[in-house]
Write an enzyme that holds these catalytic residues in place. Sequence first.
Site, PDB file in Angstrom:
ATOM      1  N   HIS A 307      -2.261   5.822  22.581  1.00  0.00           N
ATOM      2  CA  HIS A 307      -3.138   4.670  22.599  1.00  0.00           C
ATOM      3  C   HIS A 307      -4.570   5.160  22.743  1.00  0.00           C
ATOM      4  CE1 HIS A 307      -4.814   0.773  23.611  1.00  0.00           C
ATOM      5  NE2 HIS A 307      -3.713   0.264  23.105  1.00  0.00           N
ATOM      6  N   ASP A 364       4.135  -1.470  21.501  1.00  0.00           N
ATOM      7  CA  ASP A 364       4.778  -1.690  20.200  1.00  0.00           C
ATOM      8  C   ASP A 364       6.105  -0.967  20.067  1.00  0.00           C
ATOM      9  OD1 ASP A 364       2.920  -3.403  19.145  1.00  0.00           O
ATOM     10  OD2 ASP A 364       1.613  -1.773  18.548  1.00  0.00           O
TER      11      ASP A 364
HETATM   12  N1  ACO Z   1       2.273  11.226  17.484  1.00  0.00           N
HETATM   13  C1  ACO Z   1       1.953  12.548  17.428  1.00  0.00           C
HETATM   14  N2  ACO Z   1       0.737  13.018  17.745  1.00  0.00           N
HETATM   15  C2  ACO Z   1      -0.197  12.132  18.095  1.00  0.00           C
HETATM   16  C3  ACO Z   1       0.068  10.745  18.162  1.00  0.00           C
HETATM   17  C4  ACO Z   1       1.367  10.297  17.848  1.00  0.00           C
HETATM   18  N3  ACO Z   1       1.683   9.002  17.895  1.00  0.00           N
HETATM   19  N4  ACO Z   1      -1.049  10.089  18.553  1.00  0.00           N
HETATM   20  C5  ACO Z   1      -1.977  11.037  18.718  1.00  0.00           C
HETATM   21  N5  ACO Z   1      -1.470  12.268  18.442  1.00  0.00           N
HETATM   22  C6  ACO Z   1      -2.132  13.564  18.587  1.00  0.00           C
HETATM   23  C7  ACO Z   1      -3.149  13.815  17.462  1.00  0.00           C
HETATM   24  O1  ACO Z   1      -2.527  14.461  16.363  1.00  0.00           O
HETATM   25  C8  ACO Z   1      -4.154  14.701  18.168  1.00  0.00           C
HETATM   26  O2  ACO Z   1      -3.593  15.978  18.300  1.00  0.00           O
HETATM   27  P1  ACO Z   1      -4.534  17.286  18.276  1.00  0.00           P
HETATM   28  O3  ACO Z   1      -5.335  17.224  19.542  1.00  0.00           O
HETATM   29  O4  ACO Z   1      -3.563  18.421  18.253  1.00  0.00           O
HETATM   30  O5  ACO Z   1      -5.359  17.201  17.038  1.00  0.00           O
HETATM   31  C9  ACO Z   1      -4.211  14.077  19.580  1.00  0.00           C
HETATM   32  O6  ACO Z   1      -2.920  13.498  19.792  1.00  0.00           O
HETATM   33  C10 ACO Z   1      -5.299  13.003  19.736  1.00  0.00           C
HETATM   34  O7  ACO Z   1      -5.125  12.053  18.695  1.00  0.00           O
HETATM   35  P2  ACO Z   1      -6.214  10.991  18.233  1.00  0.00           P
HETATM   36  O8  ACO Z   1      -5.878  10.524  16.869  1.00  0.00           O
HETATM   37  O9  ACO Z   1      -7.577  11.534  18.475  1.00  0.00           O
HETATM   38  O10 ACO Z   1      -5.948   9.842  19.256  1.00  0.00           O
HETATM   39  P3  ACO Z   1      -6.593   8.404  19.187  1.00  0.00           P
HETATM   40  O11 ACO Z   1      -6.817   7.975  20.587  1.00  0.00           O
HETATM   41  O12 ACO Z   1      -7.745   8.350  18.273  1.00  0.00           O
HETATM   42  O13 ACO Z   1      -5.445   7.539  18.498  1.00  0.00           O
HETATM   43  C11 ACO Z   1      -3.680   6.061  18.118  1.00  0.00           C
HETATM   44  C12 ACO Z   1      -4.780   6.512  19.084  1.00  0.00           C
HETATM   45  C13 ACO Z   1      -4.309   5.641  16.765  1.00  0.00           C
HETATM   46  C14 ACO Z   1      -3.005   4.836  18.705  1.00  0.00           C
HETATM   47  C15 ACO Z   1      -2.679   7.227  17.917  1.00  0.00           C
HETATM   48  O14 ACO Z   1      -2.136   7.633  19.149  1.00  0.00           O
HETATM   49  C16 ACO Z   1      -1.572   6.876  16.918  1.00  0.00           C
HETATM   50  O15 ACO Z   1      -1.770   7.043  15.710  1.00  0.00           O
HETATM   51  N6  ACO Z   1      -0.400   6.377  17.435  1.00  0.00           N
HETATM   52  C17 ACO Z   1       0.682   5.971  16.567  1.00  0.00           C
HETATM   53  C18 ACO Z   1       0.380   4.581  16.029  1.00  0.00           C
HETATM   54  C19 ACO Z   1       0.591   3.518  17.082  1.00  0.00           C
HETATM   55  O16 ACO Z   1       1.587   3.488  17.791  1.00  0.00           O
HETATM   56  N7  ACO Z   1      -0.388   2.581  17.154  1.00  0.00           N
HETATM   57  C20 ACO Z   1      -0.324   1.448  18.066  1.00  0.00           C
HETATM   58  C21 ACO Z   1      -1.424   1.468  19.026  1.00  0.00           C
HETATM   59  S1  ACO Z   1      -1.169   0.225  20.249  1.00  0.00           S
HETATM   60  C22 ACO Z   1      -1.664  -1.219  19.551  1.00  0.00           C
HETATM   61  O17 ACO Z   1      -2.405  -1.306  18.594  1.00  0.00           O
HETATM   62  C23 ACO Z   1      -1.132  -2.436  20.199  1.00  0.00           C
END
Ligand code: ACO
Length: 430
Positions: A307, A364
């Site tokens: 998140h 979710d």
């Molecule tokens: N699975 C695997 N790796 C992940 C995930 C995930 N779900 N989420 C983040 N990471 C990793 C990234 O690859 C990155 O790794 P790195 O440091 O090695 O490069 C690190 O964690 C940070 O990721 P960011 O993309 O910078 O995190 P951000 O806070 O921007 O993203 C987000 C948040 C978009 C929700 C992300 O965690 C994601 O894509 N999750 C899956 C989609 C999801 O479940 N969305 C629902 C959100 S809740 C809602 O809207 C109600």
Amino acid sequence: MNGTVELIIDGKPLTLPTVVGTENEVGIDVSTLRAKTGCITLDPGYGNTGACKSAITFIDGEKGILQYRGYDIAELAKKSTFIETAYLLIYGELPTAAELQGFSNQLTRTQMLHEDLRFHFDAFPPSAHPMSILSAMIHASGAYPSAENRGKCPKDAFPFQAARLISQVRTIATSSYRKAHGLPPTYPKSNLKYTENFLHMMFSLPNEEYQLNPEVVKALDLIFLLHADHEQNCSTSTVRMVASSKANVYASCSAGVCALWGPLHGGANQAVLEMLEEIHNEGDDGSKFLEQVKNKVGNRRLMGFGHRVYKSFDPRAVIIKEQCDKVLAQLNVSDPLLDIAKKLEEVALHDEYFVSRKLYPNVDFYSGIIMRAIGIPMDMFTVLFAIGRMPGWVANYKEVMDDPDSRINRPRQIYTGETLRSYKPMAERV
Ligand code: ACO
């Protein structure tokens, strides 16, 4: 902090005021920055930008805190209902018995769609995603004036419009499902409560009434309540952006539906189930998939984990997990996808990759599982999120409208394109 910060640009100091919220979060007010220095702030993705002051929802992502109007989400989940919480979000206080009854009566009175709207549904192809129908139909319903609002100024018309939107989003959502599945239309029943009515309109058939299961009703009401607002997320910011131009509440909220649709936002609950199906179809139990995620094969992500704001845990996920376990036990569902989900959760919660990046299940992850268990088709998951989020959008819309200092939202940019050049005639282009 003493109420100001000093910024030094090219050796010249500039004093900027700070703004402190009621929960002591501090913002630096940069609203005079450009006028005084010619500089702007650059914050792609807005991770450090406060776009507004708001009194609706407070989140502390580091501590896993979520409060609506000062009430902790866990307490509301236990003691309140979606509709009472909707009133709280929009009007700022928990309703008295009379106020709640009045709100409920308004929802009942406005639950029917204008009959002509049926023809709009007919114009969509059977393959249309219900989110595209939802957004279009919310917008379209704004074009149907109501006798009750005739001659009223927008402020006086607001309570009716708010109730109508919250009530009708559910009727539109279920109508889009029935249309997509070739089912005869259903109409809401005045004797049923909000969430009961949703289930009835989804699943009742002319020859067979849907049997309401209290545990299922409770789980769905909880999903709506937990999604009711979430501060300045992508869709709510979109609603506020549109509202800032003084567009009407239907236009603003239909834009919110569009923003919610994406898989990185509300589309995540559908993406969770698609991921589980893919894992299952590949004959995997989740282990191979997790290895691919950790090795970033094809940039795969574990959907339903992580998140932008919550970095210790998602408080909504904790609450919904409990209800998820209850519903699964009660319905006694045997589903290989649910087994895969449990395995992914168990492994990821202890795996260094996820733990070190503070990636926990978000709301979710579990809401998708519950919805599947109660028979909601996958392409309706995000639609249910939109039903839940409607009171939050409406509350934010109201806040923008009520703010005498509200300005049209108009961010700036740092231009990185070509500098001025002359028009090239066609013959000279290669
Ligand atoms: N699975 C695997 N790796 C992940 C995930 C995930 N779900 N989420 C983040 N990471 C990793 C990234 O690859 C990155 O790794 P790195 O440091 O090695 O490069 C690190 O964690 C940070 O990721 P960011 O993309 O910078 O995190 P951000 O806070 O921007 O993203 C987000 C948040 C978009 C929700 C992300 O965690 C994601 O894509 N999750 C899956 C989609 C999801 O479940 N969305 C629902 C959100 S809740 C809602 O809207 C109600």
